[in-house]
Design a protein around this motif. Structure first.
Motif, short mmCIF file in Angstrom:
data_model
loop_
_atom_site.label_atom_id
_atom_site.label_comp_id
_atom_site.label_asym_id
_atom_site.label_seq_id
_atom_site.Cartn_x
_atom_site.Cartn_y
_atom_site.Cartn_z
N ARG A 101 0.83 -1.21 0.00
CA ARG A 101 0.00 0.00 0.00
C ARG A 101 0.87 1.26 0.00
O ARG A 101 0.55 2.24 -0.69
CB ARG A 101 -0.94 0.00 1.22
CG ARG A 101 -2.02 -1.06 1.13
CD ARG A 101 -2.98 -1.02 2.31
NE ARG A 101 -3.86 0.15 2.23
CZ ARG A 101 -3.82 1.17 3.07
NH1 ARG A 101 -2.94 1.21 4.04
NH2 ARG A 101 -4.67 2.16 2.94
N GLU A 102 1.95 1.25 0.77
CA GLU A 102 2.83 2.43 0.80
C GLU A 102 3.45 2.69 -0.57
O GLU A 102 3.63 3.84 -0.98
CB GLU A 102 3.93 2.24 1.85
CG GLU A 102 3.43 2.35 3.27
CD GLU A 102 4.54 2.10 4.29
OE1 GLU A 102 5.71 1.96 3.88
OE2 GLU A 102 4.21 2.03 5.50
N ILE A 103 3.77 1.62 -1.29
CA ILE A 103 4.34 1.77 -2.62
C ILE A 103 3.33 2.43 -3.56
O ILE A 103 3.70 3.29 -4.37
CB ILE A 103 4.82 0.41 -3.17
CG1 ILE A 103 6.03 -0.08 -2.37
CG2 ILE A 103 5.19 0.52 -4.66
CD1 ILE A 103 6.45 -1.50 -2.68
N THR A 104 2.08 2.03 -3.44
CA THR A 104 1.06 2.66 -4.31
C THR A 104 0.89 4.14 -3.96
O THR A 104 0.67 4.97 -4.85
CB THR A 104 -0.30 1.95 -4.22
OG1 THR A 104 -0.77 1.98 -2.87
CG2 THR A 104 -0.19 0.51 -4.68
N ILE A 114 8.52 5.24 -9.70
CA ILE A 114 8.44 4.29 -8.59
C ILE A 114 8.58 2.85 -9.09
O ILE A 114 9.21 2.02 -8.44
CB ILE A 114 7.10 4.47 -7.83
CG1 ILE A 114 7.11 5.80 -7.07
CG2 ILE A 114 6.83 3.31 -6.88
CD1 ILE A 114 8.21 5.92 -6.03
N ILE A 115 8.01 2.54 -10.25
CA ILE A 115 8.13 1.19 -10.81
C ILE A 115 9.58 0.87 -11.08
O ILE A 115 10.07 -0.23 -10.79
CB ILE A 115 7.26 1.06 -12.08
CG1 ILE A 115 5.78 1.19 -11.70
CG2 ILE A 115 7.53 -0.27 -12.79
CD1 ILE A 115 4.84 1.29 -12.88
N HIS A 116 10.30 1.83 -11.62
CA HIS A 116 11.73 1.65 -11.89
C HIS A 116 12.49 1.47 -10.57
O HIS A 116 13.38 0.62 -10.46
CB HIS A 116 12.26 2.86 -12.65
CG HIS A 116 13.57 2.61 -13.34
ND1 HIS A 116 14.75 2.47 -12.66
CD2 HIS A 116 13.86 2.46 -14.65
CE1 HIS A 116 15.73 2.27 -13.53
NE2 HIS A 116 15.22 2.25 -14.74
N ARG A 117 12.14 2.28 -9.56
CA ARG A 117 12.87 2.24 -8.29
C ARG A 117 12.81 0.88 -7.63
O ARG A 117 13.80 0.39 -7.07
CB ARG A 117 12.31 3.29 -7.34
CG ARG A 117 13.00 3.31 -5.97
CD ARG A 117 12.38 4.35 -5.06
NE ARG A 117 12.41 5.67 -5.68
CZ ARG A 117 11.75 6.72 -5.20
NH1 ARG A 117 10.99 6.59 -4.12
NH2 ARG A 117 11.83 7.89 -5.80
#
Length: 211
Positions: A101-104, A114-117
């Motif tokens: 959830r934090e990633i979203t 963020i996807i790359h990270r």
């Protein structure tokens, strides 16, 4: 099972390993943390994996080249155990625990970087990292500038390519069954997860330890 795996014993004293886990759990979470007898099998498998104990992992058909998907009902201790397992890992196999959830929420704020990270590392810098994505399946599809994106699915698909190349491992905790994950993320990701992770699961009838 081969004769060799039957007769060869592990060189780890798991009574001491379990004591370390309980001590570390109480240090991190307080004196209420305990290892329950009914959880021993799951904890034994996790500990063997993170200690890279080939004998025990072979016995339980755990592939040390894959990550771990730890499944079980809400409150059974998945996140707690994975957090403790970080202290059993050697430096090469250390991992970072991150809430799905934090990633979203990060994606809402920062977008597709963020996807790359969480796959290849920071933009313009390659820094492959082992991650444990906690509570997979609890996050929702997120829109960024009107474009809907299943953030965790995209991250996991990117990490699959790096896994095949031998760059990193991915760990996951989830309350969802394989069927539920397929409904959320599609068959394409489910088939890749089979290649990427060993499935270790709590009994779905295990009690909620938060109560």
């Amino acid at each position: 099972m081969s004769q060799h795996s039957k007769t060869t014993s592990s060189h780890y004293d798991y009574n001491k390993v379990f004591q370390f886990i309980e001590d570390k759990g109480q240090e991190l979470y307080g004196p209420q943390f305990h290892i329950y007898e009914k959880d021993i099998t799951v904890i034994h498998k996790l500990a063997a994996y993170f200690l890279k104990d080939e004998v025990i992992c072979q016995k339980h058909h755990i592939d040390l080249n894959k990550g771990i998907m730890l499944t079980g009902p809400i409150g059974c201790g998945k996140t707690t155990l994975m957090n403790i397992m970080r202290f059993l890992s050697n430096q090469e196999n250390k991992f970072i625990l991150r809430s799905s959830r934090e990633i979203t929420f990060e994606f809402i704020k920062e977008g597709y970087d963020i996807i790359h990270r969480y796959s290849r590392g920071k933009l313009y810098h390659t820094e492959y990292r082992n991650y444990c994505f906690d509570d997979l399946g609890t996050e929702n599809n997120i829109k960024h500038f009107g474009n809907e994106c299943n953030v965790l699915a995209e991250i996991l698909l990117s990490r699959y390519d790096l896994f095949v190349a031998g760059k990193l491992n991915t760990h996951i905790t989830t309350n969802h069954s394989a069927t539920e994950l397929e409904q959320t993320y599609g068959n394409r990701l489910r088939s890749r997860l089979r290649e990427m992770v060993n499935l270790i699961g709590f009994d779905m009838a295990v009690q909620d330890k938060r109560k």
